[in-house]
Design an enzyme around this catalytic site. Structure first.
Site, PDB file in Angstrom:
ATOM      1  N   HIS A 147      40.487  40.018  39.865  1.00 43.84           N
ATOM      2  CA  HIS A 147      40.719  41.440  40.143  1.00 43.84           C
ATOM      3  C   HIS A 147      39.967  42.392  39.213  1.00 43.84           C
ATOM      4  O   HIS A 147      40.120  43.592  39.323  1.00 43.84           O
ATOM      5  CB  HIS A 147      42.216  41.739  40.020  1.00 43.84           C
ATOM      6  CG  HIS A 147      42.709  41.609  38.605  1.00 43.84           C
ATOM      7  ND1 HIS A 147      43.051  40.407  38.046  1.00 43.84           N
ATOM      8  CD2 HIS A 147      42.879  42.523  37.630  1.00 43.84           C
ATOM      9  CE1 HIS A 147      43.427  40.581  36.800  1.00 43.84           C
ATOM     10  NE2 HIS A 147      43.323  41.852  36.506  1.00 43.84           N
TER      11      HIS A 147
HETATM   12  C1  UD1 Z   1      45.487  46.725  35.539  1.00 43.01           C
HETATM   13  C2  UD1 Z   1      44.991  46.580  34.082  1.00 43.01           C
HETATM   14  C3  UD1 Z   1      44.357  45.208  33.913  1.00 43.01           C
HETATM   15  C4  UD1 Z   1      45.324  44.108  34.323  1.00 43.01           C
HETATM   16  C5  UD1 Z   1      45.782  44.378  35.752  1.00 43.01           C
HETATM   17  C6  UD1 Z   1      46.762  43.343  36.233  1.00 43.01           C
HETATM   18  C7  UD1 Z   1      44.198  48.639  32.995  1.00 43.01           C
HETATM   19  C8  UD1 Z   1      43.005  49.364  32.557  1.00 43.01           C
HETATM   20  N1  UD1 Z   1      43.957  47.561  33.785  1.00 43.01           N
HETATM   21  O1  UD1 Z   1      44.368  46.644  36.382  1.00 43.01           O
HETATM   22  O2  UD1 Z   1      44.012  45.027  32.554  1.00 43.01           O
HETATM   23  O3  UD1 Z   1      44.682  42.859  34.226  1.00 43.01           O
HETATM   24  O4  UD1 Z   1      46.386  45.666  35.794  1.00 43.01           O
HETATM   25  O5  UD1 Z   1      47.094  43.570  37.558  1.00 43.01           O
HETATM   26  O6  UD1 Z   1      45.288  49.001  32.638  1.00 43.01           O
HETATM   27  N2  UD1 Z   1      47.956  48.954  43.148  1.00 43.01           N
HETATM   28  C9  UD1 Z   1      48.910  48.680  44.088  1.00 43.01           C
HETATM   29  N3  UD1 Z   1      50.195  48.474  43.666  1.00 43.01           N
HETATM   30  C10 UD1 Z   1      50.555  48.519  42.371  1.00 43.01           C
HETATM   31  C11 UD1 Z   1      49.561  48.807  41.419  1.00 43.01           C
HETATM   32  C12 UD1 Z   1      48.265  49.004  41.818  1.00 43.01           C
HETATM   33  O7  UD1 Z   1      48.644  48.614  45.274  1.00 43.01           O
HETATM   34  O8  UD1 Z   1      51.750  48.312  42.055  1.00 43.01           O
HETATM   35  C13 UD1 Z   1      46.556  49.153  43.612  1.00 43.01           C
HETATM   36  C14 UD1 Z   1      46.139  50.606  43.659  1.00 43.01           C
HETATM   37  O9  UD1 Z   1      45.327  50.757  44.755  1.00 43.01           O
HETATM   38  C15 UD1 Z   1      45.331  50.780  42.386  1.00 43.01           C
HETATM   39  C16 UD1 Z   1      44.708  49.384  42.225  1.00 43.01           C
HETATM   40  O10 UD1 Z   1      45.685  48.490  42.721  1.00 43.01           O
HETATM   41  O11 UD1 Z   1      44.419  51.788  42.485  1.00 43.01           O
HETATM   42  C17 UD1 Z   1      44.387  49.029  40.817  1.00 43.01           C
HETATM   43  O12 UD1 Z   1      45.535  49.188  39.966  1.00 43.01           O
HETATM   44  P1  UD1 Z   1      45.364  49.658  38.438  1.00 43.01           P
HETATM   45  O13 UD1 Z   1      46.678  49.584  37.738  1.00 43.01           O
HETATM   46  O14 UD1 Z   1      44.595  50.915  38.390  1.00 43.01           O
HETATM   47  O15 UD1 Z   1      44.404  48.571  37.834  1.00 43.01           O
HETATM   48  P2  UD1 Z   1      44.444  47.005  37.927  1.00 43.01           P
HETATM   49  O16 UD1 Z   1      43.172  46.576  38.547  1.00 43.01           O
HETATM   50  O17 UD1 Z   1      45.723  46.477  38.513  1.00 43.01           O
END
Ligand code: UD1
Length: 363
Positions: A205
């Site tokens: 991811h």
């Molecule tokens: C975040 C962390 C990363 C960790 C990962 C685990 C940072 C900078 N990155 O990255 O280090 O390895 O979490 O998952 O903090 N989304 C959902 N549902 C949720 C959360 C997110 O659908 O509950 C989707 C949204 O579209 C969002 C995307 O996932 O924009 C990315 O989520 P985000 O928390 O921004 O970053 P991660 O890639 O999950």
């Protein structure tokens, strides 16, 4: 002593669970679980709180997804409001996500002691958002709890006072050991028609793999190749799912007979899937560590790792985008000659949380 324990994103929950599970042994410490809401879906957050027996957070900032700056700023605003009315003695943050750095910065500016669990790890790759979060969090922290010797070395090089640094081991491995019996009863791989030790478990991811369409396509191509060698279980993170759908690749993978797509798995389902895999293919930091403890080969889709002990003493190999190396390693795994000699990693023994709370009790 009141300690705010901050969680926000999926990899945080299993780390703090180790602290909460032994908190009763430290009656002078009051742990308050604060959730930033960085992750909010049941599958990315709620299920972990329940499975790991974590208490209901005393406060949820509910920030949700947005750009890095917006998300970090919203966490800072929410946590500052909380702290100004409910001041803790210590703010304890874990790992390297945006919630970690945001709360550490708020606490440090309000002259609250900051404790960082999983301090000192460095990938030396400043294109990773997590690396920037680690550097900033460590420089703000008063107590730095470190997983592996490389972390101590990195902090010493950066001029951190040695009295602040405590090599305690790995809280995530504490949780792994305490949940393993429960996880062994989970048989999601059987429901998928698979046998233990016969499939690849895949999850990735990182923005560097997902957001760059050329690299993303190449990884998907390699997974299609791999599915001709062994069945593949691919647990798809929301970021990865968005990209698979945008590129039309979700359907391609879905139609493959030997690729099984699942959403994000619960902690014990993921642990069971990992423990029973023939090989794990990932860009997750946590999985590099978990596979090392479980003696499962891990091929990491990155060209660096902040967790070098998993290569030196564990089961990890960095593949980056060297697909010839990837195929060679798969061959070695098929032949049973991949990294057969691994050793137990020092202090990854299930007692890291106890060491941390013992230090906190004494301050
Ligand atoms: C975040 C962390 C990363 C960790 C990962 C685990 C940072 C900078 N990155 O990255 O280090 O390895 O979490 O998952 O903090 N989304 C959902 N549902 C949720 C959360 C997110 O659908 O509950 C989707 C949204 O579209 C969002 C995307 O996932 O924009 C990315 O989520 P985000 O928390 O921004 O970053 P991660 O890639 O999950």
């Amino acid at each position: 002593m009141i300690i705010d324990v901050i969680v926000g994103a999926r990899p945080n929950f299993m780390k703090v669970a180790a602290l909460f599970s032994i908190a009763d042994e430290f009656p002078s410490l009051t742990l308050r679980l604060i959730h930033t809401g960085q992750h909010y879906d049941e599958a990315m957050s709620g299920v972990f709180l329940k499975e790991l027996g974590l208490p209901k957070p005393v406060f949820n900032l509910g920030v949700g997804s947005s750009s890095h700056a917006t998300q970090t700023a919203q966490i800072m605003i929410g946590y500052e409001e909380w702290v100004s009315k409910n001041r803790p003695d210590v703010c304890l943050v874990v790992g390297d996500v945006n919630s970690t750095v945001a709360c550490a910065l708020v606490a440090a500016k309000m002259q609250i002691l900051v404790a960082h669990v999983e301090a000192g790890l460095r990938s030396f790759d400043r294109t990773m958002p997590e690396e920037l979060n680690r550097i900033v969090t460590d420089s703000l922290s008063d107590l730095l709890f470190v997983n592996e010797p490389s972390g101590v070395k990195n902090l010493m090089k950066e001029g951190v006072k040695s009295s602040k640094v405590h090599l305690v081991g790995n809280v995530m491995i504490d949780t792994l050991f305490s949940q393993l019996v429960k996880a062994k009863k989970k048989t999601k791989y059987v429901e998928l028609g698979l046998e233990s030790g016969q499939y690849a478990f895949v999850t990735f991811h990182r923005p560097s793999n997902v957001d760059n369409s050329e690299i993303f396509l190449e990884i998907v191509n390699q997974l299609l190749w791999l599915s001709n060698v062994m069945p593949v279980v691919f647990s798809v993170h929301p970021r990865t799912k968005n990209q698979l759908q945008n590129t039309g690749l979700y359907e391609v993978l879905e139609t493959s007979q030997s690729i099984h797509l699942t959403g994000p798995l619960s902690y014990t389902d993921a642990l069971s899937m990992t423990a029973n895999a023939k090989v794990v293919i990932t860009d997750s930091g946590g999985l590099q560590e978990e596979t090392s403890v479980l003696y499962v080969p891990c091929l990491t889709l990155r060209d660096n790792t902040e967790r070098p002990i998993t290569i030196e003493e564990g089961t990890n190999t960095l593949i980056a985008s060297d697909w010839a190396l990837f195929r060679k390693k798969i061959e070695e795994i098929e032949e049973g000659i991949y990294l057969s000699e691994t050793s137990d990693i020092q202090l990854w023994d299930g007692a890291a949380a106890k060491r941390i709370l013992t230090v906190l009790e004494a301050i």
